[in-house]
Design a protein around this motif. Sequence first.
Motif, PDB file in Angstrom:
ATOM      1  N   SER B  29      -0.364  31.578  -4.106  1.00 34.52           N
ATOM      2  CA  SER B  29      -0.399  30.328  -4.846  1.00 34.52           C
ATOM      3  C   SER B  29       0.963  29.636  -4.883  1.00 34.52           C
ATOM      4  CB  SER B  29      -0.913  30.575  -6.267  1.00 34.52           C
ATOM      5  OG  SER B  29      -0.116  31.555  -6.872  1.00 34.52           O
ATOM      6  N   SER B  30       2.053  30.404  -4.880  1.00 32.81           N
ATOM      7  CA  SER B  30       3.346  29.726  -4.953  1.00 32.81           C
ATOM      8  C   SER B  30       3.634  28.974  -3.660  1.00 32.81           C
ATOM      9  CB  SER B  30       4.465  30.722  -5.280  1.00 32.81           C
ATOM     10  OG  SER B  30       4.577  31.666  -4.250  1.00 32.81           O
ATOM     11  N   ALA B  31       3.228  29.556  -2.538  1.00 35.55           N
ATOM     12  CA  ALA B  31       3.410  28.863  -1.266  1.00 35.55           C
ATOM     13  C   ALA B  31       2.509  27.626  -1.212  1.00 35.55           C
ATOM     14  CB  ALA B  31       3.088  29.795  -0.104  1.00 35.55           C
ATOM     15  N   ALA B  32       1.311  27.751  -1.762  1.00 36.21           N
ATOM     16  CA  ALA B  32       0.377  26.624  -1.768  1.00 36.21           C
ATOM     17  C   ALA B  32       0.948  25.479  -2.606  1.00 36.21           C
ATOM     18  CB  ALA B  32      -0.977  27.061  -2.316  1.00 36.21           C
ATOM     19  N   LYS B  33       1.512  25.836  -3.747  1.00 36.57           N
ATOM     20  CA  LYS B  33       2.111  24.851  -4.639  1.00 36.57           C
ATOM     21  C   LYS B  33       3.227  24.108  -3.906  1.00 36.57           C
ATOM     22  CE  LYS B  33       1.873  26.366  -9.062  1.00 36.57           C
ATOM     23  NZ  LYS B  33       2.341  27.169 -10.202  1.00 36.57           N
ATOM     24  N   ALA B  34       4.108  24.888  -3.293  1.00 32.10           N
ATOM     25  CA  ALA B  34       5.245  24.296  -2.588  1.00 32.10           C
ATOM     26  C   ALA B  34       4.769  23.368  -1.477  1.00 32.10           C
ATOM     27  CB  ALA B  34       6.126  25.405  -2.017  1.00 32.10           C
ATOM     28  N   ALA B  35       3.724  23.811  -0.745  1.00 30.73           N
ATOM     29  CA  ALA B  35       3.212  23.002   0.360  1.00 30.73           C
ATOM     30  C   ALA B  35       2.651  21.686  -0.164  1.00 30.73           C
ATOM     31  CB  ALA B  35       2.141  23.777   1.125  1.00 30.73           C
ATOM     32  N   LEU B  36       1.915  21.760  -1.250  1.00 28.34           N
ATOM     33  CA  LEU B  36       1.304  20.550  -1.806  1.00 28.34           C
ATOM     34  C   LEU B  36       2.374  19.562  -2.266  1.00 28.34           C
ATOM     35  CD1 LEU B  36      -1.088  18.915  -2.730  1.00 28.34           C
ATOM     36  CD2 LEU B  36      -1.192  20.274  -4.823  1.00 28.34           C
ATOM     37  N   VAL B  47      -5.006  15.139   1.268  1.00 26.95           N
ATOM     38  CA  VAL B  47      -4.696  16.559   1.416  1.00 26.95           C
ATOM     39  C   VAL B  47      -5.961  17.356   1.126  1.00 26.95           C
ATOM     40  CG1 VAL B  47      -3.348  18.506   0.573  1.00 26.95           C
ATOM     41  CG2 VAL B  47      -2.295  16.246   0.718  1.00 26.95           C
ATOM     42  N   TYR B  48      -6.403  18.111   2.102  1.00 21.34           N
ATOM     43  CA  TYR B  48      -7.517  19.026   1.868  1.00 21.34           C
ATOM     44  C   TYR B  48      -6.960  20.379   1.436  1.00 21.34           C
ATOM     45  CZ  TYR B  48     -10.523  15.776   4.431  1.00 21.34           C
ATOM     46  OH  TYR B  48     -11.224  14.690   4.836  1.00 21.34           O
ATOM     47  N   ILE B  49      -7.543  20.946   0.413  1.00 18.87           N
ATOM     48  CA  ILE B  49      -7.136  22.290  -0.014  1.00 18.87           C
ATOM     49  C   ILE B  49      -8.388  23.143  -0.147  1.00 18.87           C
ATOM     50  CG2 ILE B  49      -6.011  23.667  -1.799  1.00 18.87           C
ATOM     51  CD1 ILE B  49      -4.342  21.386  -2.562  1.00 18.87           C
ATOM     52  N   THR B  50      -8.304  24.380   0.308  1.00 19.88           N
ATOM     53  CA  THR B  50      -9.473  25.246   0.154  1.00 19.88           C
ATOM     54  C   THR B  50      -9.687  25.527  -1.332  1.00 19.88           C
ATOM     55  OG1 THR B  50      -8.163  27.249   0.337  1.00 19.88           O
ATOM     56  CG2 THR B  50      -9.105  26.391   2.368  1.00 19.88           C
ATOM     57  N   GLU B  51     -10.929  25.656  -1.719  1.00 20.17           N
ATOM     58  CA  GLU B  51     -11.254  25.897  -3.122  1.00 20.17           C
ATOM     59  C   GLU B  51     -10.557  27.145  -3.636  1.00 20.17           C
ATOM     60  OE1 GLU B  51     -15.490  26.009  -3.006  1.00 20.17           O
ATOM     61  OE2 GLU B  51     -15.688  23.873  -3.466  1.00 20.17           O
ATOM     62  N   GLN B  52     -10.495  28.189  -2.775  1.00 17.22           N
ATOM     63  CA  GLN B  52      -9.878  29.447  -3.190  1.00 17.22           C
ATOM     64  C   GLN B  52      -8.434  29.228  -3.631  1.00 17.22           C
ATOM     65  OE1 GLN B  52     -12.335  29.516  -1.161  1.00 17.22           O
ATOM     66  NE2 GLN B  52     -13.479  31.386  -1.596  1.00 17.22           N
ATOM     67  N   MET B  53      -7.708  28.419  -2.847  1.00 16.62           N
ATOM     68  CA  MET B  53      -6.312  28.161  -3.196  1.00 16.62           C
ATOM     69  C   MET B  53      -6.236  27.231  -4.403  1.00 16.62           C
ATOM     70  SD  MET B  53      -3.902  29.657  -1.855  1.00 16.62           S
ATOM     71  CE  MET B  53      -3.946  30.974  -0.656  1.00 16.62           C
ATOM     72  N   ALA B  54      -7.066  26.202  -4.411  1.00 14.38           N
ATOM     73  CA  ALA B  54      -7.021  25.190  -5.457  1.00 14.38           C
ATOM     74  C   ALA B  54      -7.244  25.827  -6.828  1.00 14.38           C
ATOM     75  CB  ALA B  54      -8.068  24.127  -5.188  1.00 14.38           C
ATOM     76  N   GLN B  55      -8.130  26.818  -6.852  1.00 14.53           N
ATOM     77  CA  GLN B  55      -8.439  27.514  -8.087  1.00 14.53           C
ATOM     78  C   GLN B  55      -7.179  28.073  -8.755  1.00 14.53           C
ATOM     79  OE1 GLN B  55     -11.107  30.705  -7.254  1.00 14.53           O
ATOM     80  NE2 GLN B  55     -12.384  30.266  -9.015  1.00 14.53           N
ATOM     81  N   GLU B  56      -6.240  28.509  -7.891  1.00 14.77           N
ATOM     82  CA  GLU B  56      -5.046  29.150  -8.437  1.00 14.77           C
ATOM     83  C   GLU B  56      -3.953  28.168  -8.797  1.00 14.77           C
ATOM     84  OE1 GLU B  56      -3.745  32.492  -6.076  1.00 14.77           O
ATOM     85  OE2 GLU B  56      -5.807  32.804  -5.395  1.00 14.77           O
ATOM     86  N   ILE B  57      -4.030  26.941  -8.270  1.00 16.00           N
ATOM     87  CA  ILE B  57      -2.943  26.004  -8.554  1.00 16.00           C
ATOM     88  C   ILE B  57      -3.477  24.747  -9.236  1.00 16.00           C
ATOM     89  CG2 ILE B  57      -1.439  26.840  -6.707  1.00 16.00           C
ATOM     90  CD1 ILE B  57      -2.268  24.338  -5.092  1.00 16.00           C
ATOM     91  N   GLY B  58      -4.495  24.929 -10.072  1.00 17.30           N
ATOM     92  CA  GLY B  58      -5.122  23.821 -10.786  1.00 17.30           C
ATOM     93  C   GLY B  58      -4.132  22.899 -11.484  1.00 17.30           C
ATOM     94  N   ASP B  59      -3.094  23.480 -12.112  1.00 12.11           N
ATOM     95  CA  ASP B  59      -2.107  22.678 -12.845  1.00 12.11           C
ATOM     96  C   ASP B  59      -1.420  21.679 -11.930  1.00 12.11           C
ATOM     97  OD1 ASP B  59      -2.833  24.333 -14.784  1.00 12.11           O
ATOM     98  OD2 ASP B  59      -0.963  25.499 -14.874  1.00 12.11           O
ATOM     99  N   THR B  60      -0.996  22.176 -10.783  1.00 18.32           N
ATOM    100  CA  THR B  60      -0.289  21.298  -9.854  1.00 18.32           C
ATOM    101  C   THR B  60      -1.209  20.192  -9.362  1.00 18.32           C
ATOM    102  OG1 THR B  60       0.796  23.320  -9.142  1.00 18.32           O
ATOM    103  CG2 THR B  60       1.252  21.342  -7.850  1.00 18.32           C
ATOM    104  N   ILE B  61      -2.442  20.549  -9.078  1.00 19.02           N
ATOM    105  CA  ILE B  61      -3.380  19.547  -8.567  1.00 19.02           C
ATOM    106  C   ILE B  61      -3.624  18.452  -9.609  1.00 19.02           C
ATOM    107  CG2 ILE B  61      -5.786  19.194  -7.875  1.00 19.02           C
ATOM    108  CD1 ILE B  61      -5.643  21.829  -6.410  1.00 19.02           C
ATOM    109  N   ASP B  62      -3.703  18.877 -10.884  1.00 22.83           N
ATOM    110  CA  ASP B  62      -3.939  17.901 -11.952  1.00 22.83           C
ATOM    111  C   ASP B  62      -2.842  16.848 -12.033  1.00 22.83           C
ATOM    112  OD1 ASP B  62      -6.307  18.965 -12.596  1.00 22.83           O
ATOM    113  OD2 ASP B  62      -5.575  20.218 -14.241  1.00 22.83           O
TER     114      ASP B  62
END
Lengths: 336, 106
Positions: B29-36, B47-62
């Motif tokens: 999730s930390s790498a996903a956050k940084a990438a986003l 930006v497309y994000i897989t649901e599996q990753m998105a689930q873990e970085i909900g705060d950043t996506i919001d």
Amino acid sequence: MIQSMDTKYAYAVARIRAVEQRMLSRSVLERMIEADSAEEAFKVLRDANYGFSAGESTAYNYEQILSEELEKVYNLLMEIAPNPDAFDLFFIKNDYHNLKVHLKAELSNQEVYEHYLAAPSLYSADAVADMFRNRDFSQLPESMQAAVNACFEAFSRTADPQLIDIILDQALYSDLLKLAQKLGNPFVRRIVVIMIDTANLKIVLRTKLINKDWEFLERFLIPGGSFEFEFYQKLLELDFDQFPAEYADTAYSQLLEESMKSFKSSRSLAGFEMLCDNYLMDLLKETKFAIFGIEPLVTYLLAKELEIKNVRIVMVGKINQLAQDVIRERLRETYV
Amino acid sequence: MYKIGVIGDKDSILGFKAIGMSVFPVEDSSAAKAALEQLARDDYAVVYITEQMAQEIGDTIDLYKDVMVPAIILIPSSQGSLGIGMRNLRRSAERAIGADILFRDE
């Protein structure tokens, strides 16, 4: 059976027979498939001493471990082979791949990322990068130079990146044939011819699947195999069902029977590709009892490549939580 | 020209590269956050994000909910769909027009 009496390989063959014992058997792969998680499956590789850094690695870095394992194989062969040049043949496919990466990157104004490059190769990643920076390819063998120049020329004329694949693939196979000829070993030559024959058949099948004509197909076919181009021209006109009959009197009759059966039930060429790998493996197994000659070394190298392919299939399957049977039906035959 | 980026585990997203999108394989999730965050800075429009990753970085996506770009779209990964992508889409539609016109019949 194919047997050479080349006694200068006696020591190397003995070493190979020893390391062969450590290859992964079907039951080890089975243990990986049945593991509860990718991490558990990876542990099996760690126990088998795969790569150099498996100890401090995780399942997601399996690619790193696989390339290290392959490097190990090449290092061993370079160390024990009385004439390491003989293995150039098995390096140059990576060199041609790397040339492709560089050409395509340069012609589309993109960077070359290291993980696109294949190792081990005759020319290091840095050396090739330098060549492209300086536009100086004089260090490469003539055939590679000619191919690179032909690519630049063809692309400037047509801007069609597919020509890069065509030119370099043709050059690769013609180099393979030449090197096999030079080596003068019938076993190695037979392997190269099989590579060409199966590659051509794959090209025909794919061409047929996308409904292209002979004019399209002809540009991709590789000369130097067991069949003339007219043979493939005829194949293109036939139904898939009729293919096995055309190959009936050749060494490929059984391969074709089984491949078409699998293709008919799945409409996919994945089964055919697997059967091609198994075909090669059956040939490799013929050298199991050879005592002299380069054959056991070549066999070890190719059998390890297939083993690594199997491990990759299992690891991808475990990481993506595929059903065990889905992984199992994709596994290639193992050497031990 | 705006670009489309894809974030997720390698096996789920590599195929998008073939159709010209930029892919960013991440494993945690930390790498996903940084990438986003990087993609948002680099002016990616979608930006497309897989649901599996998105689930873990909900705060950043919001954080990106109320900005024009990037539009963050959740996609199923190779391990199947979790249904969060659809749920979010429904919620966004409801928010935008006040009624759930997309999935009324369900």
